[in-house]
Design a protein around this motif. Structure first.
Motif, PDB file in Angstrom:
ATOM      1  N   MET A  17       0.836  -1.214   0.000  1.00  0.00           N
ATOM      2  CA  MET A  17       0.000   0.000   0.000  1.00  0.00           C
ATOM      3  C   MET A  17       0.862   1.253   0.000  1.00  0.00           C
ATOM      4  SD  MET A  17      -3.073  -0.572  -0.408  1.00  0.00           S
ATOM      5  CE  MET A  17      -3.875   0.968  -0.118  1.00  0.00           C
ATOM      6  N   ASP A  39      10.763   2.952   6.171  1.00  0.00           N
ATOM      7  CA  ASP A  39      10.407   1.543   6.392  1.00  0.00           C
ATOM      8  C   ASP A  39      11.493   0.940   7.281  1.00  0.00           C
ATOM      9  OD1 ASP A  39       8.347  -0.518   4.632  1.00  0.00           O
ATOM     10  OD2 ASP A  39       9.890  -1.424   5.897  1.00  0.00           O
ATOM     11  N   SER A  76       2.223   1.582   7.273  1.00  0.00           N
ATOM     12  CA  SER A  76       2.982   0.462   7.840  1.00  0.00           C
ATOM     13  C   SER A  76       1.982  -0.590   8.306  1.00  0.00           C
ATOM     14  CB  SER A  76       3.854   0.968   9.004  1.00  0.00           C
ATOM     15  OG  SER A  76       3.093   1.787   9.868  1.00  0.00           O
ATOM     16  N   GLY A 126      -7.978   5.447   6.452  1.00  0.00           N
ATOM     17  CA  GLY A 126      -8.047   4.980   5.062  1.00  0.00           C
ATOM     18  C   GLY A 126      -9.187   4.034   4.726  1.00  0.00           C
ATOM     19  N   TYR A 282      -9.084   5.079  -4.138  1.00  0.00           N
ATOM     20  CA  TYR A 282      -7.809   5.482  -3.514  1.00  0.00           C
ATOM     21  C   TYR A 282      -7.368   6.843  -4.046  1.00  0.00           C
ATOM     22  CZ  TYR A 282      -7.204   0.568  -2.033  1.00  0.00           C
ATOM     23  OH  TYR A 282      -7.363  -0.666  -1.484  1.00  0.00           O
TER      24      TYR A 282
HETATM   25  N1  NAD Z   1      -7.380   0.468   2.380  1.00  0.00           N
HETATM   26  C1  NAD Z   1      -7.149  -0.708   1.838  1.00  0.00           C
HETATM   27  O1  NAD Z   1      -7.888  -1.166   0.989  1.00  0.00           O
HETATM   28  C2  NAD Z   1      -5.950  -1.506   2.231  1.00  0.00           C
HETATM   29  C3  NAD Z   1      -5.517  -2.586   1.446  1.00  0.00           C
HETATM   30  C4  NAD Z   1      -4.377  -3.276   1.856  1.00  0.00           C
HETATM   31  C5  NAD Z   1      -3.710  -2.922   3.005  1.00  0.00           C
HETATM   32  N2  NAD Z   1      -4.179  -1.878   3.751  1.00  0.00           N
HETATM   33  C6  NAD Z   1      -3.511  -1.465   4.991  1.00  0.00           C
HETATM   34  O2  NAD Z   1      -2.286  -0.813   4.655  1.00  0.00           O
HETATM   35  C7  NAD Z   1      -1.302  -1.101   5.649  1.00  0.00           C
HETATM   36  C8  NAD Z   1      -0.094  -1.744   4.962  1.00  0.00           C
HETATM   37  O3  NAD Z   1      -0.516  -2.922   4.309  1.00  0.00           O
HETATM   38  P1  NAD Z   1       0.377  -3.589   3.159  1.00  0.00           P
HETATM   39  O4  NAD Z   1      -0.519  -4.536   2.449  1.00  0.00           O
HETATM   40  O5  NAD Z   1       1.100  -2.558   2.382  1.00  0.00           O
HETATM   41  O6  NAD Z   1       1.425  -4.415   4.034  1.00  0.00           O
HETATM   42  P2  NAD Z   1       2.940  -4.757   3.690  1.00  0.00           P
HETATM   43  O7  NAD Z   1       3.323  -5.858   4.618  1.00  0.00           O
HETATM   44  O8  NAD Z   1       3.118  -4.956   2.215  1.00  0.00           O
HETATM   45  O9  NAD Z   1       3.746  -3.433   4.083  1.00  0.00           O
HETATM   46  C9  NAD Z   1       3.903  -2.987   5.394  1.00  0.00           C
HETATM   47  C10 NAD Z   1       5.264  -2.316   5.487  1.00  0.00           C
HETATM   48  O10 NAD Z   1       5.378  -1.680   6.760  1.00  0.00           O
HETATM   49  C11 NAD Z   1       6.718  -1.827   7.189  1.00  0.00           C
HETATM   50  N3  NAD Z   1       6.774  -1.592   8.624  1.00  0.00           N
HETATM   51  C12 NAD Z   1       6.387  -2.423   9.639  1.00  0.00           C
HETATM   52  N4  NAD Z   1       6.580  -1.824  10.837  1.00  0.00           N
HETATM   53  C13 NAD Z   1       7.080  -0.582  10.570  1.00  0.00           C
HETATM   54  C14 NAD Z   1       7.464   0.498  11.390  1.00  0.00           C
HETATM   55  N5  NAD Z   1       7.405   0.437  12.720  1.00  0.00           N
HETATM   56  N6  NAD Z   1       7.922   1.615  10.785  1.00  0.00           N
HETATM   57  C15 NAD Z   1       8.012   1.691   9.429  1.00  0.00           C
HETATM   58  N7  NAD Z   1       7.666   0.686   8.609  1.00  0.00           N
HETATM   59  C16 NAD Z   1       7.200  -0.434   9.165  1.00  0.00           C
HETATM   60  C17 NAD Z   1       7.089  -3.235   6.751  1.00  0.00           C
HETATM   61  O11 NAD Z   1       8.511  -3.424   6.723  1.00  0.00           O
HETATM   62  C18 NAD Z   1       6.430  -3.283   5.370  1.00  0.00           C
HETATM   63  O12 NAD Z   1       7.316  -2.832   4.361  1.00  0.00           O
HETATM   64  C19 NAD Z   1      -1.983  -2.004   6.679  1.00  0.00           C
HETATM   65  O13 NAD Z   1      -2.476  -1.208   7.713  1.00  0.00           O
HETATM   66  C20 NAD Z   1      -3.128  -2.627   5.884  1.00  0.00           C
HETATM   67  O14 NAD Z   1      -4.217  -3.021   6.688  1.00  0.00           O
HETATM   68  C21 NAD Z   1      -5.265  -1.157   3.380  1.00  0.00           C
END
Ligand code: NAD
Length: 338
Positions: A17, A39, A76, A126, A282
């Motif tokens: 995301m 990250d 994150s 979001g 989005y």
């Molecule tokens: N609105 C939507 O439709 C939708 C869809 C998918 C995901 N999301 C949300 O988006 C967020 C991310 O999801 P994603 O699918 O990209 O996950 P992802 O696992 O692909 O990415 C998460 C990233 O956060 C990083 N991270 C973890 N802890 C951290 C910290 N303390 N500081 C900085 N970076 C950190 C990880 O290393 C990773 O790169 C989540 O909250 C998820 O629920 C929303």
């Protein structure tokens, strides 16, 4: 803030995301630029930052927020949101926080208390369905009152395949969270109780995963909202909703944009994931956030909505694990969110 210059945004989390939002701010949205990408995985931060002119890479969200930034986009993993939100509040920065606000009601409550201590709203959560054209049309229709009072809302939420780390509880906290917000927003009701039923799991689901599940939400407006969540359906990403009112029904999500007839068959295609199905939502969500932030305003789903969703999902996980109907325990809505 009433900024004439583009908003300087720090994006926390450069996963799926986060990287997509960086691309969106860089190439789609106007009025903002990404100046920092953070990250805990340094290589990931650097790879995403490298694609944007003048953008720096960091591993520590606090260091990025201490630099020259005007706003923060948190993408994150859910458990990391609370710390990032509290750091943003310490700098009084406006935030777009991906759902979930935080993974449970207690941490969401701490965030809500910290925002109240600031004395003004800072967070847009979001829940992008509120910006999806079909959902917006459905909400507008319900608000006309032409169909009468909503009685039931039927939701279907299907994914091709869940990620390997997905647990039975995450079907509720990560996926049904969207229907929880959509139900609250479309109906204008709070959710008061949750029941979760599940059939013998699909043979297409990983061993031990209760997939699909059938979730029933009761509301304080006397409506019922049910959600089929099926994260390993195999065939596509489908999000559908049908509202049954006293004088009619309304339905979205059939994906009938293009229907072809050929070789004795008719049909269309099904999106394979949310980035495709909700691309417009989005884009509009982030553009709205940039525009309102530059005007010094906060609109859209906020911290109260994030807290309410967390409390409902927590009740949902208890209903899944313990069986039966679990009531939702919400604190009184603070004045800041009324
Ligand atoms: N609105 C939507 O439709 C939708 C869809 C998918 C995901 N999301 C949300 O988006 C967020 C991310 O999801 P994603 O699918 O990209 O996950 P992802 O696992 O692909 O990415 C998460 C990233 O956060 C990083 N991270 C973890 N802890 C951290 C910290 N303390 N500081 C900085 N970076 C950190 C990880 O290393 C990773 O790169 C989540 O909250 C998820 O629920 C929303």
């Amino acid at each position: 803030m009433n900024r004439r210059e583009p908003l300087r945004v720090a994006v926390i989390g450069a996963g799926r995301m986060g990287a997509d939002h960086v691309r969106r701010i860089d190439r789609v949205v106007s009025g903002a630029r990404v100046t920092a990408v953070v990250d805990i995985d340094a290589e990931r931060a650097e790879a995403v930052a490298a694609g944007v002119d003048g953008c720096t890479a960091h591993t520590d969200p606090a260091a990025a927020m201490a630099a020259d930034v005007d706003a923060v986009l948190i993408a994150s993993s859910g458990p990391a949101h609370e710390a990032a939100l509290l750091t943003a509040f310490a700098h009084d920065l406006p935030v777009l926080c991906e759902k979930p606000l935080t993974p449970d009601a207690a941490s969401a409550l701490r965030v809500m208390e910290a925002e109240q201590a600031l004395g003004h709203r800072r967070v847009q959560v979001g829940f992008m369905r509120r910006y999806d054209t079909e959902y917006v049309r459905l909400k507008a229709l319900l608000e006309t009152g032409r169909l009468g009072r909503p009685l039931m809302l039927h939701n279907r939420h299907r994914n091709v395949a869940g990620p390997p780390f997905f647990t039975s509880a995450m079907l509720i906290t990560d996926s049904v969270a969207h229907e929880v917000d959509a139900t609250r927003w479309l109906l204008g009701h709070e959710i008061t109780a949750v029941t979760v039923l599940s059939p013998t799991p699909s043979s297409g689901a990983p061993e031990g995963l209760r997939d699909p599940q059938f979730v029933v939400l009761e509301t304080d407006g006397g409506a019922l909202s049910d959600v089929e969540i099926f994260v390993n359906c195999g065939f596509g990403y489908q999000v559908q909703a049908e509202v049954v009112c006293e004088r009619g029904t309304a339905r979205i999500g059939d994906g009938h944009a293009l229907v072809t007839s050929t070789a004795g068959r008719w049909g269309g295609t099904i999106a394979q994931d949310w980035t495709e199905r909700f691309a417009q939502a989005y884009d509009d969500e982030i553009q709205t956030w940039v525009d309102t932030t530059r005007r010094g305003e906060v609109t859209g789903p906020g911290t109260w909505d994030g807290y309410a969703a967390a409390a409902v999902c927590e009740a949902g996980v208890r209903a899944l694990e313990e069986g039966g109907r679990v009531e939702v325990d919400l604190v009184e809505k603070p004045a800041l969110y009324r």
